[in-house]
Scaffold this active site. Sequence first.
Site, PDB file in Angstrom:
ATOM      1  N   ASP A   7      21.743  88.132 -13.616  1.00 52.38           N
ATOM      2  CA  ASP A   7      21.590  86.907 -12.823  1.00 52.38           C
ATOM      3  C   ASP A   7      20.113  86.538 -12.787  1.00 52.38           C
ATOM      4  O   ASP A   7      19.241  87.371 -13.069  1.00 52.38           O
ATOM      5  CB  ASP A   7      22.111  87.088 -11.391  1.00 52.38           C
ATOM      6  CG  ASP A   7      22.040  85.784 -10.591  1.00 52.38           C
ATOM      7  OD1 ASP A   7      22.495  84.746 -11.105  1.00 52.38           O
ATOM      8  OD2 ASP A   7      21.500  85.778  -9.467  1.00 52.38           O
ATOM      9  N   SER A   8      19.849  85.284 -12.424  1.00 54.06           N
ATOM     10  CA  SER A   8      18.463  84.848 -12.288  1.00 54.06           C
ATOM     11  C   SER A   8      17.761  85.601 -11.160  1.00 54.06           C
ATOM     12  O   SER A   8      16.536  85.642 -11.132  1.00 54.06           O
ATOM     13  CB  SER A   8      18.423  83.355 -11.980  1.00 54.06           C
ATOM     14  OG  SER A   8      19.098  83.128 -10.754  1.00 54.06           O
ATOM     15  N   TYR A  39      16.964  79.301 -11.542  1.00 57.90           N
ATOM     16  CA  TYR A  39      17.262  78.673 -12.831  1.00 57.90           C
ATOM     17  C   TYR A  39      17.795  77.246 -12.639  1.00 57.90           C
ATOM     18  O   TYR A  39      17.734  76.437 -13.558  1.00 57.90           O
ATOM     19  CB  TYR A  39      18.345  79.471 -13.567  1.00 57.90           C
ATOM     20  CG  TYR A  39      17.863  80.692 -14.330  1.00 57.90           C
ATOM     21  CD1 TYR A  39      16.626  81.269 -14.102  1.00 57.90           C
ATOM     22  CD2 TYR A  39      18.689  81.268 -15.288  1.00 57.90           C
ATOM     23  CE1 TYR A  39      16.222  82.398 -14.802  1.00 57.90           C
ATOM     24  CE2 TYR A  39      18.295  82.392 -16.003  1.00 57.90           C
ATOM     25  CZ  TYR A  39      17.052  82.957 -15.755  1.00 57.90           C
ATOM     26  OH  TYR A  39      16.665  84.065 -16.453  1.00 57.90           O
ATOM     27  N   GLY A  40      18.356  77.007 -11.460  1.00 55.72           N
ATOM     28  CA  GLY A  40      19.096  75.759 -11.231  1.00 55.72           C
ATOM     29  C   GLY A  40      18.293  74.493 -11.383  1.00 55.72           C
ATOM     30  O   GLY A  40      18.857  73.411 -11.514  1.00 55.72           O
ATOM     31  N   CYS A  70      25.904  84.478 -13.468  1.00 56.81           N
ATOM     32  CA  CYS A  70      25.065  83.346 -13.077  1.00 56.81           C
ATOM     33  C   CYS A  70      25.759  82.103 -13.624  1.00 56.81           C
ATOM     34  O   CYS A  70      25.887  81.952 -14.844  1.00 56.81           O
ATOM     35  CB  CYS A  70      23.677  83.517 -13.696  1.00 56.81           C
ATOM     36  SG  CYS A  70      22.585  82.132 -13.439  1.00 56.81           S
ATOM     37  N   ASN A  71      26.225  81.252 -12.721  1.00 53.26           N
ATOM     38  CA  ASN A  71      26.932  80.045 -13.168  1.00 53.26           C
ATOM     39  C   ASN A  71      26.013  79.126 -13.944  1.00 53.26           C
ATOM     40  O   ASN A  71      26.431  78.455 -14.881  1.00 53.26           O
ATOM     41  CB  ASN A  71      27.483  79.289 -11.965  1.00 53.26           C
ATOM     42  CG  ASN A  71      28.587  80.057 -11.286  1.00 53.26           C
ATOM     43  OD1 ASN A  71      29.746  79.867 -11.599  1.00 53.26           O
ATOM     44  ND2 ASN A  71      28.239  80.956 -10.392  1.00 53.26           N
ATOM     45  N   THR A  72      24.737  79.101 -13.523  1.00 56.85           N
ATOM     46  CA  THR A  72      23.798  78.189 -14.155  1.00 56.85           C
ATOM     47  C   THR A  72      23.614  78.577 -15.626  1.00 56.85           C
ATOM     48  O   THR A  72      23.682  77.723 -16.523  1.00 56.85           O
ATOM     49  CB  THR A  72      22.451  78.224 -13.396  1.00 56.85           C
ATOM     50  OG1 THR A  72      22.730  77.999 -12.013  1.00 56.85           O
ATOM     51  CG2 THR A  72      21.494  77.186 -13.913  1.00 56.85           C
ATOM     52  N   GLU A 162      16.537  83.724  -1.997  1.00 58.31           N
ATOM     53  CA  GLU A 162      15.577  84.603  -2.691  1.00 58.31           C
ATOM     54  C   GLU A 162      14.390  84.954  -1.774  1.00 58.31           C
ATOM     55  O   GLU A 162      13.861  86.047  -1.829  1.00 58.31           O
ATOM     56  CB  GLU A 162      15.052  83.937  -3.976  1.00 58.31           C
ATOM     57  CG  GLU A 162      16.080  83.863  -5.101  1.00 58.31           C
ATOM     58  CD  GLU A 162      16.312  85.191  -5.825  1.00 58.31           C
ATOM     59  OE1 GLU A 162      15.339  85.898  -6.112  1.00 58.31           O
ATOM     60  OE2 GLU A 162      17.487  85.521  -6.076  1.00 58.31           O
ATOM     61  N   CYS A 194      28.109  79.290  -7.514  1.00 52.81           N
ATOM     62  CA  CYS A 194      26.809  79.930  -7.736  1.00 52.81           C
ATOM     63  C   CYS A 194      26.929  81.312  -7.119  1.00 52.81           C
ATOM     64  O   CYS A 194      27.420  81.446  -5.996  1.00 52.81           O
ATOM     65  CB  CYS A 194      25.696  79.133  -7.039  1.00 52.81           C
ATOM     66  SG  CYS A 194      24.108  80.002  -6.986  1.00 52.81           S
ATOM     67  N   THR A 195      26.513  82.336  -7.859  1.00 55.99           N
ATOM     68  CA  THR A 195      26.745  83.701  -7.363  1.00 55.99           C
ATOM     69  C   THR A 195      25.866  84.049  -6.159  1.00 55.99           C
ATOM     70  O   THR A 195      26.079  85.082  -5.527  1.00 55.99           O
ATOM     71  CB  THR A 195      26.546  84.733  -8.491  1.00 55.99           C
ATOM     72  OG1 THR A 195      25.288  84.501  -9.119  1.00 55.99           O
ATOM     73  CG2 THR A 195      27.654  84.641  -9.509  1.00 55.99           C
ATOM     74  N   HIS A 196      24.881  83.215  -5.855  1.00 50.79           N
ATOM     75  CA  HIS A 196      24.136  83.441  -4.613  1.00 50.79           C
ATOM     76  C   HIS A 196      24.962  83.032  -3.382  1.00 50.79           C
ATOM     77  O   HIS A 196      24.709  83.525  -2.290  1.00 50.79           O
ATOM     78  CB  HIS A 196      22.845  82.610  -4.599  1.00 50.79           C
ATOM     79  CG  HIS A 196      21.718  83.175  -5.404  1.00 50.79           C
ATOM     80  ND1 HIS A 196      21.724  83.199  -6.772  1.00 50.79           N
ATOM     81  CD2 HIS A 196      20.534  83.739  -5.023  1.00 50.79           C
ATOM     82  CE1 HIS A 196      20.578  83.744  -7.200  1.00 50.79           C
ATOM     83  NE2 HIS A 196      19.853  84.081  -6.163  1.00 50.79           N
TER      84      HIS A 196
HETATM   85  N1  DGL Z   1      23.051  82.597  -9.005  1.00 52.10           N
HETATM   86  C1  DGL Z   1      22.920  81.694 -10.075  1.00 52.10           C
HETATM   87  C2  DGL Z   1      24.162  80.866 -10.284  1.00 52.10           C
HETATM   88  O1  DGL Z   1      25.238  81.422 -10.145  1.00 52.10           O
HETATM   89  C3  DGL Z   1      21.631  81.008 -10.319  1.00 52.10           C
HETATM   90  C4  DGL Z   1      20.959  80.304  -9.253  1.00 52.10           C
HETATM   91  C5  DGL Z   1      19.593  79.822  -9.685  1.00 52.10           C
HETATM   92  O2  DGL Z   1      18.828  80.619 -10.209  1.00 52.10           O
HETATM   93  O3  DGL Z   1      19.327  78.633  -9.474  1.00 52.10           O
HETATM   94  O4  DGL Z   1      24.099  79.705 -10.619  1.00 52.10           O
END
Ligand code: DGL
Length: 270
Positions: A7-8, A39-40, A70-72, A162, A194-196
């Site tokens: 993940d990011s 990453y988004g 990470c979905n992004t 974060e 988003c996994t966050h």
């Molecule tokens: N947790 C990530 C996701 O699932 C990335 C979030 C990010 O870095 O913006 O998209």
Amino acid sequence: MAVGVFDSGLGGLTVLDACQKRLPDVPFVYFGDNAHAPYGVRDADDIYDLTTKAVARMWDEGCDLVIIACNTASAAALRRMQESWVPRDKRVLGVFVPLIEALTERQWGDNSPPREVEVKHVALFATPATVRSRAFQRELAFRAIGVDVEAQACGGVVDAIEDGDMILAEALVRSHVEALQRKMPEPDAAILGCTHYPIMEKEFQDALGPNVKVFSQANLVAASLEDYLKRRPEMLGAGTDTVYLTTGNPSKVSDRATQFLRRKVEFISA
Ligand code: DGL
């Protein structure tokens, strides 16, 4: 045997935790690219470069299979990686498909034509890059018809998580849910894309109300990994130890991770 989870930043820990609970004998290599999160807000080329670099590092750590938790990165880089970058004896899997299979009540690998499903109005909460990619709508269209998707780009939530600023994260979740509700007053399901966001699942559910079914990825991805490894046990790589790698400051990242997972986690420099 080790499986990689990427993940990011900290979000993929929600997926890792579910995988570790389901597969307690499998060592996992976690890679958090905390130095480059979020990453988004990055463009697709940038996300591709960062993701391939991280995944290559995980091959070196003895993984043959990496989950892009990470979905992004799944939305912006995964297809390009699978088409032209991943070596023949390695695999990368994303987190979109298990979620969409759950939403559309499909079993793994059900390639039958798209059909009507129970949910009709779906709210998608994701990062700006994931929303922009329309990858969720594309995958959904392969499997379901007649589903109205309203996407809300949740700027700022990943940065707040974060930074460990949960008060700001909660305020942002409420304002993003209100913005979504102005466009779609009564969704019947919500996707935490988003996994966050599972870290804020209770806040999303409270803001959406009890009538909205909230889908989050951790358990769905873990179940799908278990199923995959039953069919492809040879994809368990040569690595033997669970390792937590970060591009960020290991002691800061370890503290945050310990706080999120409520157990001691020690990151080392990637
Ligand atoms: N947790 C990530 C996701 O699932 C990335 C979030 C990010 O870095 O913006 O998209």
